[in-house]
Design a protein around this motif. Structure first.
Motif, PDB file in Angstrom:
ATOM      1  N   ASN A  72       0.842  -1.189   0.000  1.00  0.00           N
ATOM      2  CA  ASN A  72       0.000   0.000   0.000  1.00  0.00           C
ATOM      3  C   ASN A  72       0.880   1.244   0.000  1.00  0.00           C
ATOM      4  O   ASN A  72       2.046   1.209   0.401  1.00  0.00           O
ATOM      5  CB  ASN A  72      -0.980   0.016   1.165  1.00  0.00           C
ATOM      6  N   ALA A  73       0.304   2.340  -0.450  1.00  0.00           N
ATOM      7  CA  ALA A  73       1.076   3.544  -0.750  1.00  0.00           C
ATOM      8  C   ALA A  73       1.911   4.079   0.416  1.00  0.00           C
ATOM      9  O   ALA A  73       3.077   4.391   0.220  1.00  0.00           O
ATOM     10  CB  ALA A  73       0.148   4.618  -1.289  1.00  0.00           C
ATOM     11  N   PRO A  74       1.387   4.200   1.658  1.00  0.00           N
ATOM     12  CA  PRO A  74       2.182   4.845   2.702  1.00  0.00           C
ATOM     13  C   PRO A  74       3.430   4.065   3.104  1.00  0.00           C
ATOM     14  O   PRO A  74       4.303   4.607   3.749  1.00  0.00           O
ATOM     15  CB  PRO A  74       1.210   4.962   3.878  1.00  0.00           C
ATOM     16  N   LEU A  75       3.510   2.800   2.660  1.00  0.00           N
ATOM     17  CA  LEU A  75       4.673   2.002   3.016  1.00  0.00           C
ATOM     18  C   LEU A  75       5.941   2.556   2.379  1.00  0.00           C
ATOM     19  O   LEU A  75       7.023   2.482   2.948  1.00  0.00           O
ATOM     20  CB  LEU A  75       4.446   0.563   2.539  1.00  0.00           C
ATOM     21  N   LEU A  76       5.805   3.093   1.171  1.00  0.00           N
ATOM     22  CA  LEU A  76       6.965   3.565   0.432  1.00  0.00           C
ATOM     23  C   LEU A  76       6.876   5.078   0.248  1.00  0.00           C
ATOM     24  O   LEU A  76       6.029   5.567  -0.484  1.00  0.00           O
ATOM     25  CB  LEU A  76       7.028   2.891  -0.942  1.00  0.00           C
ATOM     26  N   LEU A  77       7.746   5.794   0.915  1.00  0.00           N
ATOM     27  CA  LEU A  77       7.775   7.243   0.743  1.00  0.00           C
ATOM     28  C   LEU A  77       8.657   7.577  -0.448  1.00  0.00           C
ATOM     29  O   LEU A  77       9.676   6.921  -0.670  1.00  0.00           O
ATOM     30  CB  LEU A  77       8.343   7.904   2.000  1.00  0.00           C
ATOM     31  N   PRO A  78       8.285   8.575  -1.251  1.00  0.00           N
ATOM     32  CA  PRO A  78       9.159   8.971  -2.362  1.00  0.00           C
ATOM     33  C   PRO A  78      10.432   9.609  -1.837  1.00  0.00           C
ATOM     34  O   PRO A  78      10.494  10.086  -0.703  1.00  0.00           O
ATOM     35  CB  PRO A  78       8.307   9.973  -3.145  1.00  0.00           C
ATOM     36  N   ARG A  79      11.443   9.585  -2.669  1.00  0.00           N
ATOM     37  CA  ARG A  79      12.721  10.180  -2.294  1.00  0.00           C
ATOM     38  C   ARG A  79      12.597  11.685  -2.135  1.00  0.00           C
ATOM     39  O   ARG A  79      11.661  12.295  -2.619  1.00  0.00           O
ATOM     40  CB  ARG A  79      13.750   9.888  -3.377  1.00  0.00           C
ATOM     41  N   ALA A  80      13.588  12.304  -1.480  1.00  0.00           N
ATOM     42  CA  ALA A  80      13.596  13.751  -1.327  1.00  0.00           C
ATOM     43  C   ALA A  80      13.728  14.402  -2.697  1.00  0.00           C
ATOM     44  O   ALA A  80      14.260  13.818  -3.644  1.00  0.00           O
ATOM     45  CB  ALA A  80      14.755  14.164  -0.429  1.00  0.00           C
ATOM     46  N   LEU A  81      13.226  15.634  -2.792  1.00  0.00           N
ATOM     47  CA  LEU A  81      13.197  16.331  -4.087  1.00  0.00           C
ATOM     48  C   LEU A  81      14.599  16.504  -4.643  1.00  0.00           C
ATOM     49  O   LEU A  81      14.837  16.316  -5.841  1.00  0.00           O
ATOM     50  CB  LEU A  81      12.522  17.685  -3.915  1.00  0.00           C
ATOM     51  N   LEU A  82      15.543  16.829  -3.767  1.00  0.00           N
ATOM     52  CA  LEU A  82      16.925  17.058  -4.220  1.00  0.00           C
ATOM     53  C   LEU A  82      17.501  15.777  -4.825  1.00  0.00           C
ATOM     54  O   LEU A  82      18.133  15.813  -5.888  1.00  0.00           O
ATOM     55  CB  LEU A  82      17.781  17.521  -3.035  1.00  0.00           C
ATOM     56  N   VAL A  83      17.246  14.647  -4.158  1.00  0.00           N
ATOM     57  CA  VAL A  83      17.777  13.373  -4.653  1.00  0.00           C
ATOM     58  C   VAL A  83      17.169  13.049  -6.004  1.00  0.00           C
ATOM     59  O   VAL A  83      17.848  12.596  -6.930  1.00  0.00           O
ATOM     60  CB  VAL A  83      17.494  12.250  -3.635  1.00  0.00           C
ATOM     61  N   ARG A  84      15.841  13.293  -6.137  1.00  0.00           N
ATOM     62  CA  ARG A  84      15.186  13.006  -7.416  1.00  0.00           C
ATOM     63  C   ARG A  84      15.761  13.881  -8.521  1.00  0.00           C
ATOM     64  O   ARG A  84      16.042  13.415  -9.631  1.00  0.00           O
ATOM     65  CB  ARG A  84      13.683  13.230  -7.291  1.00  0.00           C
ATOM     66  N   LEU A  85      15.961  15.165  -8.196  1.00  0.00           N
ATOM     67  CA  LEU A  85      16.524  16.105  -9.177  1.00  0.00           C
ATOM     68  C   LEU A  85      17.918  15.655  -9.602  1.00  0.00           C
ATOM     69  O   LEU A  85      18.246  15.625 -10.794  1.00  0.00           O
ATOM     70  CB  LEU A  85      16.576  17.502  -8.554  1.00  0.00           C
ATOM     71  N   LEU A  86      18.724  15.258  -8.609  1.00  0.00           N
ATOM     72  CA  LEU A  86      20.089  14.812  -8.910  1.00  0.00           C
ATOM     73  C   LEU A  86      20.068  13.547  -9.761  1.00  0.00           C
ATOM     74  O   LEU A  86      20.877  13.407 -10.694  1.00  0.00           O
ATOM     75  CB  LEU A  86      20.847  14.546  -7.605  1.00  0.00           C
ATOM     76  N   ALA A  87      19.114  12.655  -9.487  1.00  0.00           N
ATOM     77  CA  ALA A  87      19.031  11.418 -10.275  1.00  0.00           C
ATOM     78  C   ALA A  87      18.705  11.734 -11.722  1.00  0.00           C
ATOM     79  O   ALA A  87      19.302  11.175 -12.649  1.00  0.00           O
ATOM     80  CB  ALA A  87      17.977  10.488  -9.680  1.00  0.00           C
ATOM     81  N   VAL A  88      17.760  12.672 -11.936  1.00  0.00           N
ATOM     82  CA  VAL A  88      17.387  13.026 -13.306  1.00  0.00           C
ATOM     83  C   VAL A  88      18.560  13.697 -14.013  1.00  0.00           C
ATOM     84  O   VAL A  88      18.860  13.404 -15.181  1.00  0.00           O
ATOM     85  CB  VAL A  88      16.144  13.934 -13.302  1.00  0.00           C
ATOM     86  N   ILE A  89      19.274  14.584 -13.287  1.00  0.00           N
ATOM     87  CA  ILE A  89      20.425  15.256 -13.907  1.00  0.00           C
ATOM     88  C   ILE A  89      21.502  14.234 -14.257  1.00  0.00           C
ATOM     89  O   ILE A  89      22.097  14.266 -15.337  1.00  0.00           O
ATOM     90  CB  ILE A  89      20.973  16.337 -12.955  1.00  0.00           C
ATOM     91  N   ALA A  90      21.737  13.281 -13.334  1.00  0.00           N
ATOM     92  CA  ALA A  90      22.772  12.270 -13.595  1.00  0.00           C
ATOM     93  C   ALA A  90      22.406  11.414 -14.797  1.00  0.00           C
ATOM     94  O   ALA A  90      23.238  11.183 -15.686  1.00  0.00           O
ATOM     95  CB  ALA A  90      22.941  11.388 -12.348  1.00  0.00           C
ATOM     96  N   GLY A  91      21.144  10.991 -14.866  1.00  0.00           N
ATOM     97  CA  GLY A  91      20.712  10.179 -16.002  1.00  0.00           C
ATOM     98  C   GLY A  91      20.804  10.948 -17.308  1.00  0.00           C
ATOM     99  O   GLY A  91      21.266  10.423 -18.322  1.00  0.00           O
ATOM    100  N   GLY A  92      20.372  12.219 -17.277  1.00  0.00           N
ATOM    101  CA  GLY A  92      20.407  13.032 -18.490  1.00  0.00           C
ATOM    102  C   GLY A  92      21.823  13.273 -18.972  1.00  0.00           C
ATOM    103  O   GLY A  92      22.115  13.156 -20.171  1.00  0.00           O
ATOM    104  N   SER A  93      22.747  13.559 -18.039  1.00  0.00           N
ATOM    105  CA  SER A  93      24.123  13.810 -18.482  1.00  0.00           C
ATOM    106  C   SER A  93      24.793  12.512 -18.935  1.00  0.00           C
ATOM    107  O   SER A  93      25.650  12.534 -19.823  1.00  0.00           O
ATOM    108  CB  SER A  93      24.940  14.494 -17.380  1.00  0.00           C
ATOM    109  N   PHE A  94      24.350  11.392 -18.357  1.00  0.00           N
ATOM    110  CA  PHE A  94      24.843  10.091 -18.829  1.00  0.00           C
ATOM    111  C   PHE A  94      24.473   9.880 -20.297  1.00  0.00           C
ATOM    112  O   PHE A  94      25.324   9.530 -21.132  1.00  0.00           O
ATOM    113  CB  PHE A  94      24.240   8.997 -17.949  1.00  0.00           C
ATOM    114  N   ALA A  95      23.196  10.167 -20.621  1.00  0.00           N
ATOM    115  CA  ALA A  95      22.750  10.047 -22.014  1.00  0.00           C
ATOM    116  C   ALA A  95      23.541  10.993 -22.906  1.00  0.00           C
ATOM    117  O   ALA A  95      23.962  10.618 -24.011  1.00  0.00           O
ATOM    118  CB  ALA A  95      21.259  10.336 -22.114  1.00  0.00           C
ATOM    119  N   LEU A  96      23.770  12.230 -22.432  1.00  0.00           N
ATOM    120  CA  LEU A  96      24.502  13.216 -23.232  1.00  0.00           C
ATOM    121  C   LEU A  96      25.915  12.738 -23.534  1.00  0.00           C
ATOM    122  O   LEU A  96      26.382  12.827 -24.674  1.00  0.00           O
ATOM    123  CB  LEU A  96      24.568  14.540 -22.470  1.00  0.00           C
ATOM    124  N   VAL A  97      26.588  12.221 -22.495  1.00  0.00           N
ATOM    125  CA  VAL A  97      27.971  11.753 -22.682  1.00  0.00           C
ATOM    126  C   VAL A  97      28.013  10.616 -23.688  1.00  0.00           C
ATOM    127  O   VAL A  97      28.857  10.585 -24.593  1.00  0.00           O
ATOM    128  CB  VAL A  97      28.570  11.317 -21.323  1.00  0.00           C
TER     129      VAL A  97
END
Lengths: 109, 195
Positions: B108-133
């Motif tokens: 059920n939903a409350p069992l899993l909390l989403p990651r902090a906004l900063l971590v999510r942002l960093l993950a997207v930036i890391a993935g995007g720059s990985f694709a760019l490289v």
């Protein structure tokens, strides 16, 4: 079957490479982004699929069947990996009642 | 020669400029292109949905759509055997395993909390720059012309692949059976309830 060379001429190999790079990066992003262990597993499947697509594209463009045999082996290993991973996940869930990867940062439960 | 990876990227992002075609005949001649870019759009959109979806159940269903798009690419590359095996193994076996696990765990939903906004942002930036490289590195790769094959030399048929699998790749093929036995025993041992 004669259409094959036509197809290959119409869609360049670079587009297949770019497509699989994008899907691979989405998978890598998912591994970093998600805390649900099942979704992390699915992201790994996405990455494996991107690599498979690349191998098949190279194999077709080079006219060499070895790439497609490699894809076959990757699929076999992926199936084994998923079966074992999900079994381990069930065991972890039985023990700590959660599949949040952040709760698995200690070896002793 | 003014042929760089940037041109390729632009051509990919503009769907190979298939929208510039006007007449029906022009559309018919570039049918494979239309199918490729439609499938590419579906594959990228649904893999992004798989990663982004909040509900694990929906993630599984989106991933199945992505796998079918992949099978379409294999058919487009005339790798029929790989396409069939891909549907059977991934959409048939692996996704059923995932679905069963998701249903059995019944999260059920409350069992899993989403990651902090900063971590999510960093993950997207890391993935995007990985694709760019990776795409930038592709610009340095050597270009080669596709090998033209006649109708008799088709690569992706069961005949060709079977001969290759049982001659050159016989040892790895046998080793996969050992792997599967180890997996089977491991899964049974792991999931067995302790007395």
């Amino acid at each position: 079957m004669e259409n094959m060379t036509e197809t290959i001429r119409l869609v360049p190999l670079e587009h297949y490479i770019i497509l699989s790079l994008i899907i691979f990066s989405i998978g890598a992003m998912g591994v970093l982004l998600r805390r649900n262990m099942i979704v992390v597993f699915m992201s790994i499947e996405l990455m494996l699929n991107a690599v498979n697509l690349l191998a098949v594209a190279f194999s077709s463009f080079r006219g060499d069947a070895a790439g497609q045999v490699f894809v076959f082996f990757v699929m076999v290993v992926a199936a084994a990996e998923v079966a074992l991973g999900l079994a381990i996940m069930m065991m972890i869930f039985r023990n700590i009642r959660s599949i949040d990867i952040n709760q698995l940062n200690q070896l002793k439960w | 020669m003014k042929y760089g990876i940037l041109d390729d990227l632009i051509a990919f992002l503009t769907f190979g400029s298939i929208f510039e075609k006007r007449t029906t005949n022009e559309y018919l001649t570039c049918m494979e292109q239309i199918i490729f870019y439609a499938l590419a759009f579906v594959a990228i959109a649904f893999s992004a949905l798989t990663v982004g979806s909040r509900n694990a159940m929906y993630s599984v269903l989106y991933l199945i759509v992505t796998f079918f798009a992949m099978a379409g690419f294999y058919l487009l590359l005339s790798a029929e055997f790989v396409a069939i095996v891909h549907i059977i193994v991934y959409a048939g076996a692996i996704m059923v395993l995932f679905l069963f696990t998701v249903m059995m765990l019944n999260l059920n939903a409350p069992l899993l909390l989403p990651r902090a906004l900063l971590v999510r942002l960093l993950a997207v930036i890391a993935g995007g720059s990985f694709a760019l490289v990776l795409i930038a590195a592709l610009g340095k790769a050597a270009h080669f012309a596709p090998v033209a094959l006649g109708a008799s030399q088709a690569v992706g048929t069961v005949n060709v692949l079977g001969k290759m699998l049982f001659n050159e790749f016989l040892l790895p093929f046998e080793l996969t059976s050992v792997l599967f036995i180890a997996t089977m025993v491991g899964v049974v041992v792991l999931t067995k309830k302790e007395e």
